[in-house]
Design an enzyme around this catalytic site. Structure first.
Site, PDB file in Angstrom:
ATOM      1  N   HIS A 100       0.798  -1.184  -0.035  1.00 14.46           N
ATOM      2  CA  HIS A 100      -0.056  -0.169   0.177  1.00 14.46           C
ATOM      3  C   HIS A 100       0.779   1.248  -0.096  1.00 14.46           C
ATOM      4  CE1 HIS A 100       0.929  -0.992   4.088  1.00 14.46           C
ATOM      5  NE2 HIS A 100       0.786   0.050   4.468  1.00 14.46           N
ATOM      6  N   HIS A 102       0.830   5.144   1.169  1.00 16.36           N
ATOM      7  CA  HIS A 102       0.096   6.383   1.944  1.00 16.36           C
ATOM      8  C   HIS A 102       0.060   7.716   1.242  1.00 16.36           C
ATOM      9  CE1 HIS A 102       0.330   4.213   5.843  1.00 16.36           C
ATOM     10  NE2 HIS A 102       1.254   3.554   5.360  1.00 16.36           N
TER      11      HIS A 102
HETATM   12  P1  AMP Z   1       1.562   0.835   7.473  1.00 16.31           P
HETATM   13  O1  AMP Z   1       1.911   0.782   9.050  1.00 16.31           O
HETATM   14  O2  AMP Z   1       2.383   1.227   6.556  1.00 16.31           O
HETATM   15  O3  AMP Z   1       1.601  -0.800   7.288  1.00 16.31           O
HETATM   16  O4  AMP Z   1       0.145   1.305   7.291  1.00 16.31           O
HETATM   17  C1  AMP Z   1      -1.037   0.542   7.528  1.00 16.31           C
HETATM   18  C2  AMP Z   1      -2.206   1.603   7.652  1.00 16.31           C
HETATM   19  O5  AMP Z   1      -3.381   0.799   7.424  1.00 16.31           O
HETATM   20  C3  AMP Z   1      -2.169   2.306   8.977  1.00 16.31           C
HETATM   21  O6  AMP Z   1      -2.018   3.571   8.528  1.00 16.31           O
HETATM   22  C4  AMP Z   1      -3.608   1.770   9.434  1.00 16.31           C
HETATM   23  O7  AMP Z   1      -3.969   2.892  10.355  1.00 16.31           O
HETATM   24  C5  AMP Z   1      -4.270   1.528   8.352  1.00 16.31           C
HETATM   25  N1  AMP Z   1      -5.472   0.573   8.502  1.00 16.31           N
HETATM   26  C6  AMP Z   1      -5.260  -0.494   9.205  1.00 16.31           C
HETATM   27  N2  AMP Z   1      -6.582  -1.164   9.213  1.00 16.31           N
HETATM   28  C7  AMP Z   1      -7.390  -0.471   8.340  1.00 16.31           C
HETATM   29  C8  AMP Z   1      -8.796  -0.422   8.082  1.00 16.31           C
HETATM   30  N3  AMP Z   1      -9.579  -1.437   8.582  1.00 16.31           N
HETATM   31  N4  AMP Z   1      -9.251   0.403   7.411  1.00 16.31           N
HETATM   32  C9  AMP Z   1      -8.618   1.577   7.005  1.00 16.31           C
HETATM   33  N5  AMP Z   1      -7.348   1.749   7.392  1.00 16.31           N
HETATM   34  C10 AMP Z   1      -6.689   0.681   8.027  1.00 16.31           C
END
Ligand code: AMP
Ligand code: ZN
Length: 136
Positions: A100, A102
């Site tokens: 993903h 950001h």
């Molecule tokens: P990372 O730390 O780069 O792996 O980012 C993962 C992101 O996914 C974090 O910023 C979380 O807040 C986000 N996240 C986790 N679960 C969900 C969800 N169900 N809906 C939206 N965002 C999510």
């Protein structure tokens, strides 16, 4: 699809999210734990652990979606700039192991710290360069 991957569940609509954009291969939705207002994630629908494992096709299309959505996010939340980021691996902050990107809107007033950095000596930069080049 990975059965216990939270983002695969989002793709399959088994977990609700606030979708900003969707096409056949990508999904963009608001982060549930935003760094700033409008913080969004762009994912390829096809599962991969991280950007290193992602297919070149899925990887390259990510930025296209970011460039489509980011200007709309900026207008929508009245931000003036943004960071895009891909955390790769646990020490880099990756917590969801489905590739993903950001999009984090930024404003003059948000007071978020940027990366801290320190000047390096030319000798040190030379040494590091010598270590990296054999792998390219
Ligand atoms: P990372 O730390 O780069 O792996 O980012 C993962 C992101 O996914 C974090 O910023 C979380 O807040 C986000 N996240 C986790 N679960 C969900 C969800 N169900 N809906 C939206 N965002 C999510
Ligand atoms: Zn997944």
């Amino acid at each position: 699809m990975e059965s216990n991957c939270i983002f695969c569940k989002i793709v399959k609509k088994e977990i609700p999210t606030h979708v900003l954009y969707e096409n056949a291969k990508y999904l963009c939705f608001l982060d549930i734990n935003p760094v700033t207002r409008g913080h969004a994630l762009v994912i390829p629908k096809r599962h991969s652990h991280d950007i290193l494992e992602c297919t070149p096709e899925d990887r390259d299309g990510l930025l296209e979606v970011v460039m489509k959505v980011a200007p709309a996010i900026l207008k929508g939340v009245n931000a003036v700039s943004f960071n895009i980021g891909i955390n790769t691996g646990k020490p880099a902050g990756q917590s969801v192991f489905h590739t993903h990107m950001h999009i984090i809107p930024r404003t003059e007033k948000d007071q978020l710290p940027n990366w801290s950095s320190n000047p390096a000596h030319a000798k040190e930069l030379h040494r590091i360069r010598e270590k990296i080049l054999p792998f390219l």
